[in-house]
Design an enzyme around this catalytic site. Sequence first.
Site, PDB file in Angstrom:
ATOM      1  N   ASP A  97      48.446  26.103  26.062  1.00  0.00           N
ATOM      2  CA  ASP A  97      48.843  24.803  27.061  1.00  0.00           C
ATOM      3  C   ASP A  97      47.348  24.083  26.618  1.00  0.00           C
ATOM      4  OD1 ASP A  97      46.235  26.182  28.835  1.00  0.00           O
ATOM      5  OD2 ASP A  97      48.436  27.291  29.937  1.00  0.00           O
ATOM      6  N   GLU A 119      51.778  32.815  23.202  1.00  0.00           N
ATOM      7  CA  GLU A 119      51.751  32.831  24.395  1.00  0.00           C
ATOM      8  C   GLU A 119      52.707  31.518  25.565  1.00  0.00           C
ATOM      9  OE1 GLU A 119      47.748  33.440  26.339  1.00  0.00           O
ATOM     10  OE2 GLU A 119      47.883  31.878  26.788  1.00  0.00           O
ATOM     11  N   GLU A 133      47.764  22.293  32.710  1.00  0.00           N
ATOM     12  CA  GLU A 133      48.343  23.430  32.259  1.00  0.00           C
ATOM     13  C   GLU A 133      49.524  24.123  33.084  1.00  0.00           C
ATOM     14  OE1 GLU A 133      45.113  23.010  33.649  1.00  0.00           O
ATOM     15  OE2 GLU A 133      43.887  24.090  31.494  1.00  0.00           O
ATOM     16  N   HIS A 208      34.627  28.052  36.404  1.00  0.00           N
ATOM     17  CA  HIS A 208      34.946  26.599  35.743  1.00  0.00           C
ATOM     18  C   HIS A 208      35.964  26.061  36.554  1.00  0.00           C
ATOM     19  CE1 HIS A 208      37.603  28.485  32.344  1.00  0.00           C
ATOM     20  NE2 HIS A 208      37.551  26.944  32.270  1.00  0.00           N
ATOM     21  N   ARG A 210      38.632  23.295  36.867  1.00  0.00           N
ATOM     22  CA  ARG A 210      38.987  22.016  37.790  1.00  0.00           C
ATOM     23  C   ARG A 210      39.208  22.085  38.938  1.00  0.00           C
ATOM     24  NH1 ARG A 210      41.928  17.998  34.477  1.00  0.00           N
ATOM     25  NH2 ARG A 210      40.915  18.081  32.722  1.00  0.00           N
ATOM     26  N   HIS A 242      28.371  27.195  31.971  1.00  0.00           N
ATOM     27  CA  HIS A 242      29.320  26.188  31.036  1.00  0.00           C
ATOM     28  C   HIS A 242      28.962  25.228  31.533  1.00  0.00           C
ATOM     29  CE1 HIS A 242      33.077  24.284  30.874  1.00  0.00           C
ATOM     30  NE2 HIS A 242      34.096  24.890  30.581  1.00  0.00           N
TER      31      HIS A 242
END
Length: 376
Positions: A97, A119, A133, A208, A210, A242
């Site tokens: 995605d 996927e 995503e 990590h 968002r 990250h």
Amino acid sequence: MSVRVAVVVGTRPEAIKLAPVVHVLREQRGADPVVFSTGQHLEMAQEALSMFGVVPDRQLRIGQPANGPTGLLAAGVAELGAEIGVGEFDWVLVQGDTTSALAGALAGMAHNVPVAHLEAGLRSGDVNHPFPEEHHRKAITAVARLHLAPTPEAQAHLLHEGVAAVDAPVVGNTVIDALWWMRKRLDGTELDHLGLPTNRTLVLLTCHRRESQGRPMRRALDAVAEVAAARADELCVVVPVHPNPVVSEAVRDRLSNIPGVALVEPLDYRTMVALLSAGRMVVTDSGGLQEEAPALGLPVLVLREKTERPEGVAAGGVELVGTDPDAIKRGIERILDSPADAAVGSECSSPYGDGLASARVADALMGRRPTQFRPQ
């Protein structure tokens, strides 16, 4: 007559999940995979591909510093379209995605090349979690002709949205193929350079996402720091930092100099697999680790309110704790105080795959009806 497949790789997770498919396709008589590295995450994707001995056939550079989200997508569609439009491809294969996956799907659609989505069918039910995503995967579904679902639940989402069952085979997740492939090649020295204590329980922490950045992430990190400091004599929380500056600043601010915490540079996939094989549990907001850790018997606490991978939760190995400090602390303490299963660190029955997903993907691309993956 060969089947020519444009394999689109943009990020490290895509590289890991597509590399086993490339291996199988290259072994197939009549298959011609052409690997496009988009350059979305140039160095990390190339490093991951090299771990599997895969060298891109075409190297693009859409991930320029000046390219924001729209620029990245526009560059991806334009540059992939220029290649796909003249390449006489039978399939464009995209995974997951990411922006690269969406760009590859749109480029294939624009040139009337059938799109295969690896996927496919993951859904959280909330377009803001994860963002963007959830938007991307639904948009790819709209243009794909072959929907390679990793699990029966993912297939059910696709069927509910009107995709025909014949176009949505359940193949399993190729990340399990990659995980077990890499684990068989470990030599026991992968963790030496990290200088981790050998007499403490290892816990992997990654964060990590968002939607967690800012106060939610800081609260989650503070909770982990409290547990780590209280149990520093028995525990080592390993935190690959990250590279996103917003994330790295929060992690270093909250976890530097905390007893029981080891901050390390981002890990290559080989080292990550070694750490999973040696660890006791995982605390993460990553999607891939929700799939990989259960396949090695590791319990997982997920720092998200919702997950598009509910199979691990249903199987009992994954728990959603969000970013609530009390839930995080309770979850870590409960797992550490429970006897570790004898299977921790070894290949286990997984709700996400059996190590044969890549062969099923190749069958589908070559026009053969693949066997269906059925979780045990």
